[in-house]
Design an enzyme around this catalytic site. Structure first.
Site, PDB file in Angstrom:
ATOM      1  N   THR A 196      -8.191  -4.926   6.319  1.00 36.95           N
ATOM      2  CA  THR A 196      -9.306  -4.812   5.291  1.00 36.95           C
ATOM      3  C   THR A 196      -9.186  -6.083   4.326  1.00 36.95           C
ATOM      4  O   THR A 196      -7.985  -6.529   3.952  1.00 36.95           O
ATOM      5  CB  THR A 196      -8.978  -3.505   4.658  1.00 36.95           C
ATOM      6  OG1 THR A 196      -9.315  -2.518   5.600  1.00 36.95           O
ATOM      7  CG2 THR A 196      -9.807  -3.177   3.561  1.00 36.95           C
ATOM      8  N   GLY A 226     -12.390   5.797   6.757  1.00 34.28           N
ATOM      9  CA  GLY A 226     -11.264   5.604   6.193  1.00 34.28           C
ATOM     10  C   GLY A 226     -11.289   5.637   4.570  1.00 34.28           C
ATOM     11  O   GLY A 226     -12.356   6.022   3.981  1.00 34.28           O
ATOM     12  N   SER A 249      -2.894   2.061   5.719  1.00 36.32           N
ATOM     13  CA  SER A 249      -3.237   3.374   6.615  1.00 36.32           C
ATOM     14  C   SER A 249      -4.176   4.260   5.708  1.00 36.32           C
ATOM     15  O   SER A 249      -3.850   5.230   4.945  1.00 36.32           O
ATOM     16  CB  SER A 249      -1.960   4.042   6.889  1.00 36.32           C
ATOM     17  OG  SER A 249      -1.035   4.224   5.825  1.00 36.32           O
ATOM     18  N   GLY A 250      -5.488   4.353   6.200  1.00 38.16           N
ATOM     19  CA  GLY A 250      -6.484   4.741   5.122  1.00 38.16           C
ATOM     20  C   GLY A 250      -6.508   6.367   4.932  1.00 38.16           C
ATOM     21  O   GLY A 250      -6.819   6.682   3.848  1.00 38.16           O
TER      22      GLY A 250
END
Ligand code: ASP
Length: 329
Positions: A196, A226, A249-250
């Site tokens: 991202t 996410g 880690s969404g």
């Protein structure tokens, strides 16, 4: 005029090891981060708003194939791309976001238009695309987001997931109770990096803004969303406290309301930006196996870029100073 104007960016966090990166790949990442920071710096130097600086920085990161946002986004389980983005103005607390779009070339620009030209905060899927089309944004075929590198990552992720896909729900449930088996909540590929992109800025007028954009996680289920487009989870800005953009880690960042927690800790516990961000990334997220990091800036121009993974593509640039970029811990 605020002389502490500054922009900070990230291009994702994860298992980024010096030993597994070639010198030329490393140089490419530094060059890309430098170019984006310089562009953001120019916007701020010309008196542009923090909102303009983060929009421009994230647009450029989306167009760069090295990062998992826009061109270069990861593949879903169906071999397609679904993109999410959010932006927030710390001056007014106005925010805009879109999720699950497949054909908008620059999701951050769509998020910006949601902020500026709609009564809503978040549009999803077809509705988001209809809104972007009505605003005259550029559309591309979904294959525009394809890259060979992400395709290979997807193949690896699919191979690792195959045993899980063969389970039916009951078997998955029993695997989840067996500590030696992967649970459905574990990352498909624990070695993957989160790519991202995001930017936070303080402008010369003393205002803050944040923006975040992503292709999500490799091999994600179609329709999965996410933290990135959720205000407070992947993106937050408030002139009273700070601007934050996250990567990682969404699902865990959503459960921790991670970006907002940095601002809330500053407001309610009266701790510094650095202390609040450190607590979220190093103490709170790891409690639920949250992996990743964030970039944040406050109204005084303090910048912090903490992460709990091996690396995070990151950097910041102050007016009149050379950009600083880094990858590893
Ligand atoms: N946080 C993003 C998501 O879960 C992934 C990332 O940061 O790379 O969609």
């Amino acid at each position: 005029m605020n002389s502490n104007a500054v922009i900070a960016i990230h291009g994702g966090a994860g298992t980024i090891l010096r030993t597994s990166m070639s010198a030329s790949a490393e140089a490419d990442y530094h060059a890309a981060l430098n170019a984006v920071l310089s562009a953001g710096q120019r916007v701020l130097a010309e008196g542009g708003s923090a909102l303009d600086a983060v929009s421009e920085a994230v647009r450029l990161l989306e167009d760069c194939a090295l990062f998992n946002a826009g061109h270069g986004a990861v593949y879903t389980a169906a071999g397609t791309h679904e993109l999410d983005a959010a932006i927030m103005d710390g001056r007014t607390l106005d925010a805009g976001a879109i999720c699950c779009v497949k054909r908008v070339r620059n999701p951050v620009l769509a998020a910006r238009l949601v902020l500026e030209r709609s009564d809503h905060v978040l549009f999803a899927g077809e509705g988001a695309e209809a809104f972007a089309a009505a605003q005259g944004l550029e559309f591309v075929d979904n294959s525009y987001f394809d890259t060979d590198a992400r395709y290979r990552q997807w193949q690896v992720a699919r191979e690792q997931q195959r045993p899980m896909l063969d389970h039916d729900a009951a078997t998955l449930a029993s695997a989840a109770s067996n500590v030696n088996e992967p649970t459905p909540h574990e990352p498909i590929d624990p070695n993957r990096k989160f790519g991202t992109v995001g930017a936070v800025a303080l402008d010369r007028h003393g205002h803050l803004a944040a923006a975040t954009s992503t292709g999500g996680v490799t091999n994600k289920q179609v329709g999965r969303v996410g933290d990135t487009p959720l205000i407070g989870a992947g993106c937050y800005a408030d002139d009273a406290t700070c601007a934050v953009s996250t990567t990682g880690s969404g699902e865990m960042f959503m459960r921790m309301v991670a970006a907002y927690d940095v601002a809330a800790q500053m407001a309610y516990r009266q701790v510094s930006l650095e202390e609040a961000a450190h607590d979220v990334v190093m103490n709170r997220l790891p409690k639920i196996d949250g992996r990743g990091g964030l970039v944040a800036v406050d109204v005084h121009g303090n910048v912090t870029l903490p992460f709990n993974t091996e690396g995070m593509y990151r950097g910041f640039a102050r007016l009149g100073e050379a950009p600083v970029t880094a990858i590893y811990r």
